[in-house]
Motif scaffolding. Sequence first.
Motif, PDB file in Angstrom:
ATOM      1  N   ALA A  91       4.763 -35.787 -32.708  1.00 44.88           N
ATOM      2  CA  ALA A  91       3.512 -36.227 -32.082  1.00 44.88           C
ATOM      3  C   ALA A  91       3.795 -37.001 -30.794  1.00 44.88           C
ATOM      4  O   ALA A  91       3.106 -36.819 -29.772  1.00 44.88           O
ATOM      5  CB  ALA A  91       2.722 -37.100 -33.059  1.00 44.88           C
ATOM      6  N   LEU A  92       4.818 -37.843 -30.818  1.00 43.17           N
ATOM      7  CA  LEU A  92       5.135 -38.651 -29.643  1.00 43.17           C
ATOM      8  C   LEU A  92       5.690 -37.794 -28.509  1.00 43.17           C
ATOM      9  O   LEU A  92       5.402 -38.041 -27.330  1.00 43.17           O
ATOM     10  CB  LEU A  92       6.132 -39.748 -30.034  1.00 43.17           C
ATOM     11  CG  LEU A  92       6.325 -40.910 -29.045  1.00 43.17           C
ATOM     12  CD1 LEU A  92       4.997 -41.534 -28.649  1.00 43.17           C
ATOM     13  CD2 LEU A  92       7.246 -41.960 -29.649  1.00 43.17           C
ATOM     14  N   ARG A  93       6.445 -36.748 -28.854  1.00 45.61           N
ATOM     15  CA  ARG A  93       6.998 -35.870 -27.812  1.00 45.61           C
ATOM     16  C   ARG A  93       5.905 -35.106 -27.068  1.00 45.61           C
ATOM     17  O   ARG A  93       6.118 -34.674 -25.930  1.00 45.61           O
ATOM     18  CB  ARG A  93       7.989 -34.878 -28.424  1.00 45.61           C
ATOM     19  CG  ARG A  93       9.307 -35.520 -28.822  1.00 45.61           C
ATOM     20  CD  ARG A  93      10.375 -34.469 -29.137  1.00 45.61           C
ATOM     21  NE  ARG A  93      11.585 -35.114 -29.597  1.00 45.61           N
ATOM     22  CZ  ARG A  93      11.956 -35.203 -30.874  1.00 45.61           C
ATOM     23  NH1 ARG A  93      11.196 -34.653 -31.818  1.00 45.61           N
ATOM     24  NH2 ARG A  93      13.075 -35.814 -31.211  1.00 45.61           N
ATOM     25  N   GLU A  94       4.746 -34.949 -27.709  1.00 47.57           N
ATOM     26  CA  GLU A  94       3.632 -34.270 -27.042  1.00 47.57           C
ATOM     27  C   GLU A  94       3.115 -35.070 -25.850  1.00 47.57           C
ATOM     28  O   GLU A  94       2.541 -34.507 -24.916  1.00 47.57           O
ATOM     29  CB  GLU A  94       2.482 -34.038 -28.040  1.00 47.57           C
ATOM     30  CG  GLU A  94       2.780 -33.025 -29.125  1.00 47.57           C
ATOM     31  CD  GLU A  94       2.846 -31.607 -28.593  1.00 47.57           C
ATOM     32  OE1 GLU A  94       2.073 -31.279 -27.671  1.00 47.57           O
ATOM     33  OE2 GLU A  94       3.677 -30.829 -29.093  1.00 47.57           O
ATOM     34  N   VAL A  95       3.304 -36.383 -25.889  1.00 45.39           N
ATOM     35  CA  VAL A  95       2.726 -37.244 -24.843  1.00 45.39           C
ATOM     36  C   VAL A  95       3.778 -38.073 -24.100  1.00 45.39           C
ATOM     37  O   VAL A  95       3.455 -38.774 -23.152  1.00 45.39           O
ATOM     38  CB  VAL A  95       1.662 -38.201 -25.447  1.00 45.39           C
ATOM     39  CG1 VAL A  95       0.466 -37.406 -25.964  1.00 45.39           C
ATOM     40  CG2 VAL A  95       2.255 -39.060 -26.567  1.00 45.39           C
ATOM     41  N   ALA A 113       4.546 -47.460 -27.151  1.00 45.16           N
ATOM     42  CA  ALA A 113       4.176 -46.240 -26.428  1.00 45.16           C
ATOM     43  C   ALA A 113       3.202 -45.405 -27.253  1.00 45.16           C
ATOM     44  O   ALA A 113       2.206 -44.883 -26.725  1.00 45.16           O
ATOM     45  CB  ALA A 113       5.427 -45.427 -26.102  1.00 45.16           C
ATOM     46  N   ALA A 114       3.465 -45.283 -28.562  1.00 42.65           N
ATOM     47  CA  ALA A 114       2.569 -44.521 -29.432  1.00 42.65           C
ATOM     48  C   ALA A 114       1.183 -45.165 -29.493  1.00 42.65           C
ATOM     49  O   ALA A 114       0.161 -44.462 -29.461  1.00 42.65           O
ATOM     50  CB  ALA A 114       3.163 -44.427 -30.835  1.00 42.65           C
ATOM     51  N   GLU A 115       1.143 -46.482 -29.565  1.00 42.82           N
ATOM     52  CA  GLU A 115      -0.152 -47.176 -29.642  1.00 42.82           C
ATOM     53  C   GLU A 115      -0.929 -47.072 -28.332  1.00 42.82           C
ATOM     54  O   GLU A 115      -2.157 -47.173 -28.326  1.00 42.82           O
ATOM     55  CB  GLU A 115       0.082 -48.623 -30.049  1.00 42.82           C
ATOM     56  CG  GLU A 115       0.462 -48.728 -31.518  1.00 42.82           C
ATOM     57  CD  GLU A 115       1.056 -50.058 -31.931  1.00 42.82           C
ATOM     58  OE1 GLU A 115       1.136 -50.309 -33.154  1.00 42.82           O
ATOM     59  OE2 GLU A 115       1.455 -50.853 -31.059  1.00 42.82           O
ATOM     60  N   ARG A 116      -0.229 -46.803 -27.262  1.00 44.16           N
ATOM     61  CA  ARG A 116      -0.892 -46.619 -25.967  1.00 44.16           C
ATOM     62  C   ARG A 116      -1.309 -45.169 -25.754  1.00 44.16           C
ATOM     63  O   ARG A 116      -2.413 -44.894 -25.273  1.00 44.16           O
ATOM     64  CB  ARG A 116       0.066 -47.063 -24.860  1.00 44.16           C
ATOM     65  CG  ARG A 116      -0.546 -47.052 -23.460  1.00 44.16           C
ATOM     66  CD  ARG A 116       0.423 -47.602 -22.434  1.00 44.16           C
ATOM     67  NE  ARG A 116       1.561 -46.713 -22.192  1.00 44.16           N
ATOM     68  CZ  ARG A 116       2.798 -46.913 -22.626  1.00 44.16           C
ATOM     69  NH1 ARG A 116       3.077 -48.002 -23.337  1.00 44.16           N
ATOM     70  NH2 ARG A 116       3.768 -46.066 -22.355  1.00 44.16           N
ATOM     71  N   LEU A 117      -0.437 -44.238 -26.124  1.00 44.36           N
ATOM     72  CA  LEU A 117      -0.637 -42.835 -25.774  1.00 44.36           C
ATOM     73  C   LEU A 117      -1.259 -41.992 -26.894  1.00 44.36           C
ATOM     74  O   LEU A 117      -1.785 -40.910 -26.627  1.00 44.36           O
ATOM     75  CB  LEU A 117       0.709 -42.214 -25.374  1.00 44.36           C
ATOM     76  CG  LEU A 117       1.406 -42.879 -24.181  1.00 44.36           C
ATOM     77  CD1 LEU A 117       2.829 -42.345 -24.030  1.00 44.36           C
ATOM     78  CD2 LEU A 117       0.611 -42.657 -22.899  1.00 44.36           C
ATOM     79  N   LEU A 118      -1.171 -42.487 -28.137  1.00 49.54           N
ATOM     80  CA  LEU A 118      -1.711 -41.745 -29.285  1.00 49.54           C
ATOM     81  C   LEU A 118      -2.802 -42.545 -29.998  1.00 49.54           C
ATOM     82  O   LEU A 118      -3.008 -42.375 -31.199  1.00 49.54           O
ATOM     83  CB  LEU A 118      -0.583 -41.425 -30.282  1.00 49.54           C
ATOM     84  CG  LEU A 118       0.518 -40.480 -29.816  1.00 49.54           C
ATOM     85  CD1 LEU A 118       1.680 -40.473 -30.816  1.00 49.54           C
ATOM     86  CD2 LEU A 118      -0.018 -39.052 -29.643  1.00 49.54           C
ATOM     87  N   ARG A 119      -3.472 -43.377 -29.274  1.00 54.20           N
ATOM     88  CA  ARG A 119      -4.425 -44.327 -29.866  1.00 54.20           C
ATOM     89  C   ARG A 119      -5.410 -43.649 -30.816  1.00 54.20           C
ATOM     90  O   ARG A 119      -5.685 -44.150 -31.902  1.00 54.20           O
ATOM     91  CB  ARG A 119      -5.177 -45.046 -28.750  1.00 54.20           C
ATOM     92  CG  ARG A 119      -6.114 -46.143 -29.219  1.00 54.20           C
ATOM     93  CD  ARG A 119      -6.762 -46.812 -28.019  1.00 54.20           C
ATOM     94  NE  ARG A 119      -5.757 -47.251 -27.050  1.00 54.20           N
ATOM     95  CZ  ARG A 119      -6.022 -47.563 -25.782  1.00 54.20           C
ATOM     96  NH1 ARG A 119      -7.247 -47.444 -25.314  1.00 54.20           N
ATOM     97  NH2 ARG A 119      -5.062 -47.966 -24.980  1.00 54.20           N
ATOM     98  N   ASP A 120      -5.938 -42.506 -30.428  1.00 53.42           N
ATOM     99  CA  ASP A 120      -6.962 -41.847 -31.237  1.00 53.42           C
ATOM    100  C   ASP A 120      -6.381 -41.041 -32.407  1.00 53.42           C
ATOM    101  O   ASP A 120      -7.134 -40.512 -33.225  1.00 53.42           O
ATOM    102  CB  ASP A 120      -7.794 -40.902 -30.356  1.00 53.42           C
ATOM    103  CG  ASP A 120      -8.566 -41.650 -29.285  1.00 53.42           C
ATOM    104  OD1 ASP A 120      -8.842 -42.863 -29.478  1.00 53.42           O
ATOM    105  OD2 ASP A 120      -8.874 -41.044 -28.238  1.00 53.42           O
TER     106      ASP A 120
END
Length: 211
Positions: A64-68, A132-139
């Motif tokens: 999931a993180l690599r997507e963003v 980074a995840a909390e910023r970029l994958l918030r939703d």
Amino acid sequence: MNPVAERITPSITTMIRMDHSQVLAVFHRYKPDVLPAKKRALITNACLSIEIHAQLEEEIFYPALREVLTGDEVLEKSEPEHEQMRTLIGELRGLMGRDGPTDEAACDEKFFALMRLVMHHVADEETRLLPAAERLLRDQLGRLGIEMTKRRLELMKPHAAEFAESTVRSFPAGAAAGAALLTAGAVAVGAMLFARNTKRTSENRMSRWRH
């Protein structure tokens, strides 16, 4: 996605921090002068926790993180660090007898090497990847948390008795009870999700049959 489950299930980043805290608590209790049987329990608990945590991250969090997030040095070296941990875990298990380590000095050295690697890995994740995840994958954090909970139940099931026994032997009664309650809570969430998904599937089938 079930909105109730999403509200009561921790986000994926919260779960990762909880896993880190649990393993670091095990590390804190490991000392060279601890009785061999307790060393065995601490090592068993830490190794199972690390293996399950690593697999969850590799299957759910990192993709999931690599997507963003592309080209991140910490993200790129995370899975190779997991492989180093697995190597040390295999070596530790090779030093385990029924009542404790067969070579305590070698076991201490290996376990402290695992500690150092995990602590470095945790520091990188908590300072770089989780923010980074909390910023970029918030939703997506809630949905990913539910996915991780369900997969954790599947991965823990074959090791449930071993994990429970090692937890009881590793921690004082109160802490062990807390860990048991946390596990029970995860099971309850998983059961609820399964029940609701089963009900929804049944309702969909009935609706198609009526029409």
